[in-house]
Write a protein that holds these residues in place. Structure first.
Motif, mmCIF file in Angstrom:
data_model
loop_
_atom_site.group_PDB
_atom_site.id
_atom_site.type_symbol
_atom_site.label_atom_id
_atom_site.label_comp_id
_atom_site.label_asym_id
_atom_site.label_seq_id
_atom_site.Cartn_x
_atom_site.Cartn_y
_atom_site.Cartn_z
ATOM 1 N N VAL A 28 0.922 -1.189 -0.036
ATOM 2 C CA VAL A 28 -0.025 -0.147 -0.116
ATOM 3 C C VAL A 28 0.924 1.219 0.017
ATOM 4 C CG1 VAL A 28 -1.668 1.258 1.186
ATOM 5 C CG2 VAL A 28 -1.923 -1.188 1.300
ATOM 6 N N VAL A 29 1.888 1.433 0.872
ATOM 7 C CA VAL A 29 2.735 2.476 0.973
ATOM 8 C C VAL A 29 4.081 1.628 0.961
ATOM 9 C CG1 VAL A 29 3.553 4.301 2.151
ATOM 10 C CG2 VAL A 29 1.078 3.972 2.057
ATOM 11 N N ASP A 30 4.873 2.157 0.268
ATOM 12 C CA ASP A 30 6.262 1.666 0.299
ATOM 13 C C ASP A 30 7.012 1.392 1.538
ATOM 14 O OD1 ASP A 30 6.920 0.079 -2.066
ATOM 15 O OD2 ASP A 30 8.681 1.642 -2.523
ATOM 16 N N GLY A 31 7.319 0.243 1.987
ATOM 17 C CA GLY A 31 8.056 0.258 3.203
ATOM 18 C C GLY A 31 7.279 0.524 4.574
ATOM 19 N N LYS A 32 6.026 0.977 4.485
ATOM 20 C CA LYS A 32 5.299 1.345 5.777
ATOM 21 C C LYS A 32 3.984 0.337 5.735
ATOM 22 C CE LYS A 32 7.022 5.795 6.356
ATOM 23 N NZ LYS A 32 7.671 6.130 5.133
ATOM 24 N N ILE A 33 3.266 0.318 4.881
ATOM 25 C CA ILE A 33 2.011 -0.658 4.860
ATOM 26 C C ILE A 33 2.080 -1.304 3.691
ATOM 27 C CG2 ILE A 33 -0.540 -0.460 5.075
ATOM 28 C CD1 ILE A 33 -0.301 2.442 6.049
ATOM 29 N N VAL A 67 -7.438 0.541 -0.647
ATOM 30 C CA VAL A 67 -7.003 1.517 0.375
ATOM 31 C C VAL A 67 -6.777 2.862 0.137
ATOM 32 C CG1 VAL A 67 -5.392 1.775 2.181
ATOM 33 C CG2 VAL A 67 -6.105 -0.486 1.860
ATOM 34 N N HIS A 68 -7.301 3.844 0.769
ATOM 35 C CA HIS A 68 -6.784 5.339 0.325
ATOM 36 C C HIS A 68 -5.982 5.772 1.254
ATOM 37 C CE1 HIS A 68 -9.896 5.427 -2.988
ATOM 38 N NE2 HIS A 68 -10.665 4.942 -2.149
ATOM 39 N N VAL A 69 -4.850 6.243 0.816
ATOM 40 C CA VAL A 69 -3.704 6.756 1.888
ATOM 41 C C VAL A 69 -4.030 8.254 1.782
ATOM 42 C CG1 VAL A 69 -1.555 6.847 2.221
ATOM 43 C CG2 VAL A 69 -2.262 5.014 0.950
ATOM 44 N N ALA A 70 -4.057 8.789 3.032
ATOM 45 C CA ALA A 70 -4.400 10.085 3.367
ATOM 46 C C ALA A 70 -3.622 11.055 2.427
ATOM 47 C CB ALA A 70 -4.324 10.381 4.797
ATOM 48 N N ALA A 71 -3.767 11.871 1.725
ATOM 49 C CA ALA A 71 -2.948 12.862 0.999
ATOM 50 C C ALA A 71 -1.683 13.504 1.787
ATOM 51 C CB ALA A 71 -3.590 13.770 0.206
ATOM 52 N N GLY A 72 -0.561 13.493 1.097
ATOM 53 C CA GLY A 72 0.789 14.057 1.921
ATOM 54 C C GLY A 72 1.127 13.452 3.103
ATOM 55 N N ALA A 73 0.600 12.438 3.566
ATOM 56 C CA ALA A 73 1.018 11.702 4.684
ATOM 57 C C ALA A 73 2.096 10.439 4.414
ATOM 58 C CB ALA A 73 -0.173 10.968 5.289
ATOM 59 N N SER A 74 2.630 10.366 3.284
ATOM 60 C CA SER A 74 3.442 9.441 3.106
ATOM 61 C C SER A 74 4.823 9.674 3.508
ATOM 62 C CB SER A 74 3.632 9.191 1.423
ATOM 63 O OG SER A 74 3.997 10.399 0.963
ATOM 64 N N VAL A 115 -9.840 2.174 4.594
ATOM 65 C CA VAL A 115 -10.045 0.963 3.918
ATOM 66 C C VAL A 115 -11.364 0.987 3.424
ATOM 67 C CG1 VAL A 115 -10.157 -1.430 4.091
ATOM 68 C CG2 VAL A 115 -8.446 -0.117 5.524
ATOM 69 N N SER A 116 -11.652 0.880 2.137
ATOM 70 C CA SER A 116 -12.901 0.895 1.554
ATOM 71 C C SER A 116 -13.843 -0.241 1.709
ATOM 72 C CB SER A 116 -12.667 1.308 -0.204
ATOM 73 O OG SER A 116 -13.978 0.937 -0.630
ATOM 74 N N ASP A 117 -14.885 -0.072 1.827
ATOM 75 C CA ASP A 117 -16.039 -1.073 2.151
ATOM 76 C C ASP A 117 -16.553 -1.648 0.697
ATOM 77 O OD1 ASP A 117 -15.383 -0.527 4.917
ATOM 78 O OD2 ASP A 117 -17.379 0.505 5.108
ATOM 79 N N GLU A 118 -16.525 -0.738 -0.161
ATOM 80 C CA GLU A 118 -17.083 -1.167 -1.324
ATOM 81 C C GLU A 118 -16.460 -1.626 -2.485
ATOM 82 O OE1 GLU A 118 -19.100 2.647 -1.668
ATOM 83 O OE2 GLU A 118 -20.426 2.068 -0.051
ATOM 84 N N GLU A 119 -15.045 -0.945 -2.631
ATOM 85 C CA GLU A 119 -14.530 -1.208 -3.777
ATOM 86 C C GLU A 119 -13.301 -2.246 -3.377
ATOM 87 O OE1 GLU A 119 -13.066 2.284 -6.230
ATOM 88 O OE2 GLU A 119 -13.096 3.048 -4.433
ATOM 89 N N PHE A 120 -13.247 -3.311 -4.277
ATOM 90 C CA PHE A 120 -12.383 -4.336 -4.091
ATOM 91 C C PHE A 120 -11.474 -4.678 -5.266
ATOM 92 C CE2 PHE A 120 -15.737 -5.013 -0.850
ATOM 93 C CZ PHE A 120 -15.180 -5.432 0.314
ATOM 94 N N LEU A 121 -10.336 -5.221 -4.864
ATOM 95 C CA LEU A 121 -9.566 -5.591 -5.928
ATOM 96 C C LEU A 121 -9.110 -7.096 -5.966
ATOM 97 C CD1 LEU A 121 -6.447 -3.166 -5.128
ATOM 98 C CD2 LEU A 121 -8.278 -2.764 -6.776
ATOM 99 N N GLN A 122 -9.228 -7.498 -7.193
ATOM 100 C CA GLN A 122 -9.547 -8.981 -7.501
ATOM 101 C C GLN A 122 -8.023 -9.282 -7.847
ATOM 102 O OE1 GLN A 122 -11.949 -11.614 -7.927
ATOM 103 N NE2 GLN A 122 -13.279 -10.341 -6.743
ATOM 104 N N PHE A 123 -7.757 -10.742 -7.669
ATOM 105 C CA PHE A 123 -6.546 -11.207 -7.839
ATOM 106 C C PHE A 123 -6.448 -11.667 -9.124
ATOM 107 C CE2 PHE A 123 -5.203 -11.650 -3.389
ATOM 108 C CZ PHE A 123 -4.116 -10.826 -3.531
#
Lengths: 241, 412
Positions: free
Chosen positions: B253-258, B295-302, B311-319
């Protein structure tokens, strides 16, 4: 937190005296002598019965009755947060013991001396009331295995939240901290074989709540009887009688 | 939703009109009996007369795969299985025709399977009499197994998806009496320091005691560990993640963090052999069923140590599971090897090789187990057979998964 809305509805939309949907199925594990799946809402358990068979550990053999053993285990994925369980923690040991004692009380063990009956229950999904679901599944599996019993044992739980007696608690209601009364009965003989309660409750309310749980047990018993009857008819049909 | 485990009729009670087409074993019960009773002269025994005894050449030409190219290499030290079978037949004065070995007059040598070492697969003991052992081995030698399958035929596969609503993805697979459930759970975690750009995947298998009383307590742990490691080897690739079935960098999700930690849990509900292949197939099906929340990462928080995420309840990524390999276990019994062995057949094995093959027919991992040594040329031969079989299995599995998914969607 409000567990019963002013309209008299619970968090999952049930009324206080309403059970979750129950579903049962016989014969889920082909290798076992008897097996069953039992679902109460989102709680789902599989029970398998092996036996009566030779006693594995000679030291435990009893010359006048059968040895009944039980193991309860939860799948890693059964709970909301994935748990890394050590097999045989205290909670499962306690539930294994409760199930064993409850089932032993209804099996006619004296008819099968020097033998062993193993009951294994596996929780696939836990959403409150696993204890009851396990006992109900074990009853069905024992009946499927053709093990002689005094009566079916059925179990159901009831609680008391927001000054309302509630039937068949789910996980959220169960973890609310209120009293949780689990009752197991022999429906035909009308006897209570299992009674557990945590937390405190005044005597006259306990009577109400317990009565409610017993009503729940009777409903489960009717359903289980139907399932068994249907299964027997199926077998009869397949045998071509 | 919910587990719709269709009512499966107990195999012991077929309706007479639709008697199972398979298995002399519906008659020949597999319990331990004295050898004299083990092969009653029931009609089912005439089964042994059916396969053509003499024209091995025809069989070879009919199924080039099944023919054993290097029999001389591997079998010279072993007693002829066929010999033991036919001398068993001779007890019942069945016609022993065109039999060319000289050992018919000698008493049958002990079956090779008794020499199998104690690896955890054979610990799940199946009580078989000598006659039954010969029957299984002889059937395999003649390319017609106890349930009527050929050596390279799978049992029918049934797939159900979405059986565990709490998980991100789940599937249940049944192959004959083998029944396994796999579930995929995704949790947000921190990537390891060594590989900050990759997520983590771990596979745990649990052998439930409902499948086998021997698994009670800690009894199933050894087999569970063996299966988990074999699956990790076959599906997750090496330490670098090369050859992994799942693209690990897609889990970051975020390199090295999440990153997402995928926990793949398998549960053996009923075991009748070939657990590894079934678990591999179940994991593949569960992964196709898996939706990872966007997952949406809060802007500028990286730049923060712990970025805020939504974490979105509606949008899912498929493998994309087209790269996930299937595992083919070739079990060697006598001179020949078979796929999808039942536990009775597994009890007779000398060794087994599990090969995972993907769509591109690349080999993603190999595990050998069982005590007996194998000639390298046979292993190479097994690999090419596995590549061939994998194609049929993949097609079948993909079709089953697609139909299960469609059914699952209809229900929900």
């Amino acid at each position: 937190m409000e567990y019963v809305s002013p309209e008299g509805l619970r968090l999952d939309g049930r009324r206080p005296l309403e059970m979750r949907q129950i579903r049962a199925e016989i014969g889920a594990v082909s290798k076992a002598n008897g097996s069953a799946i039992f679902e109460m809402g989102n709680t789902k358990v599989i029970a398998a019965v092996y036996g009566p068979r030779e006693v594995q550990n000679r030291g435990q053999q009893m010359s006048d009755r059968a040895l009944v053993r039980c193991e309860y285990s939860m799948a890693n994925f059964s709970t909301g947060d994935r748990m890394r369980k050590p097999k045989g923690d205290r909670r499962s040991t306690e539930i294994s013991l409760v199930i064993r004692q409850t089932m032993e009380a209804c099996i006619l063990t004296h008819l099968m001396p020097r033998s062993q009956i193993d009951i294994y229950v596996q929780v696939l999904q836990a959403d409150g009331g696993t204890r009851s679901a396990c006992i109900n599944a074990a009853t069905l599996a024992l009946a499927d295995a053709g093990i002689p019993m005094r009566d079916l044992v059925t179990s159901c739980s009831a609680g008391y939240l927001n000054s309302t007696p509630l039937l068949d608690l789910n996980y959220v209601e169960d973890s609310a901290g209120g009293p949780d009364v689990t009752v197991g009965i022999l429906p035909k003989l009308d006897k209570v074989t299992l009674l557990q309660m945590d937390s405190k409750l005044s005597i006259d309310i306990l009577e109400n709540v317990m009565q409610l749980a017993i009503e729940g047990c009777k409903a489960v018993a009717n359903y289980i009887r139907e399932i068994l009857l249907e299964n027997t008819k199926n077998l009869e049909y397949r045998r071509g009688v | 939703m919910g587990l719709t485990v269709g009512f499966s009729p107990p195999p012991s009670l077929p309706r007479p009109s639709q008697a199972l087409p398979l298995s002399p074993f519906t008659v020949l019960s597999l319990r331990r009996r004295p050898p004299s009773q083990a092969l009653p002269l029931s009609p089912s025994f005439s089964f042994l007369k059916l396969p053509p005894f003499n024209d091995a050449a025809r069989r070879r030409s009919a199924s080039p795969l099944a023919a054993q190219p290097s029999t001389a290499v591997c079998s010279s030290s072993q007693p002829s299985l066929a010999a033991t079978v036919f001398s068993a037949c001779a007890h019942f004065s069945l016609p022993v025709r065109q039999f060319q070995t000289s050992s018919t007059t000698t008493p049958p040598p002990p079956p090779p399977a008794t020499a199998t070492t104690a690896d955890s697969y054979t610990e799940v003991m199946v009580g078989l009499s000598l006659g039954e052992q010969h029957f299984i081995q002889g059937g395999i030698a003649q390319d017609i197994r106890c349930d009527g399958r050929k050596r390279l035929a799978y049992r029918p596969i049934y797939v159900e998806t979405g059986v565990i609503p709490q998980a991100n993805g789940s599937a249940r697979i049944r192959m004959g009496n083998t029944d396994v459930i796999a579930s995929v759970k995704a949790e947000l975690g921190k990537p390891s320091l060594l590989q900050p750009d990759k997520g983590k995947v771990s596979i745990y298998i649990d052998c439930s005691s409902i499948a086998e009383p021997a698994f009670e307590g800690r009894g199933g742990d050894e087999l569970a560990a063996e299966l988990s490691i074999a699956l990790q080897r076959c599906l997750l690739g090496g330490k670098s993640g090369a050859g992994a079935a799942i693209d690990l960098s897609s889990l970051v999700v975020v390199d090295g963090k999440i990153c997402w930690d995928l926990y793949i849990d398998g549960l053996v509900v009923s075991s009748d052999g070939n657990l590894l292949d079934a678990l591999g197939a179940a994991i593949k099906a569960a992964l196709s069923n898996t939706g990872i929340p966007r997952v949406h990462v809060a802007a500028g928080a990286s730049t923060d140590e712990k970025p805020e995420v939504d974490v979105s309840d509606e949008e899912f990524l498929q493998f994309d599971t087209s790269a996930v390999p299937v595992i083919i276990t070739l079990t060697k019994v006598g001179k020949h090897y078979i796929v999808d062995a039942t536990s009775e057949e597994e009890s007779q094995m000398s060794s087994a090789v599990s090969i995972s093959v993907n769509r591109q027919r690349h080999i993603c991992g190999i595990t050998k187990r069982g005590g007996a040594g194998l000639d390298p040329s046979i292993i190479l031969d097994m690999v090419s057979v596995a590549q061939h079989v994998s194609e049929q299995l993949l097609n079948k599995l993909d079709a089953e998964i697609a139909s299960a998914e469609a059914e699952d969607e209809d229900e929900s």
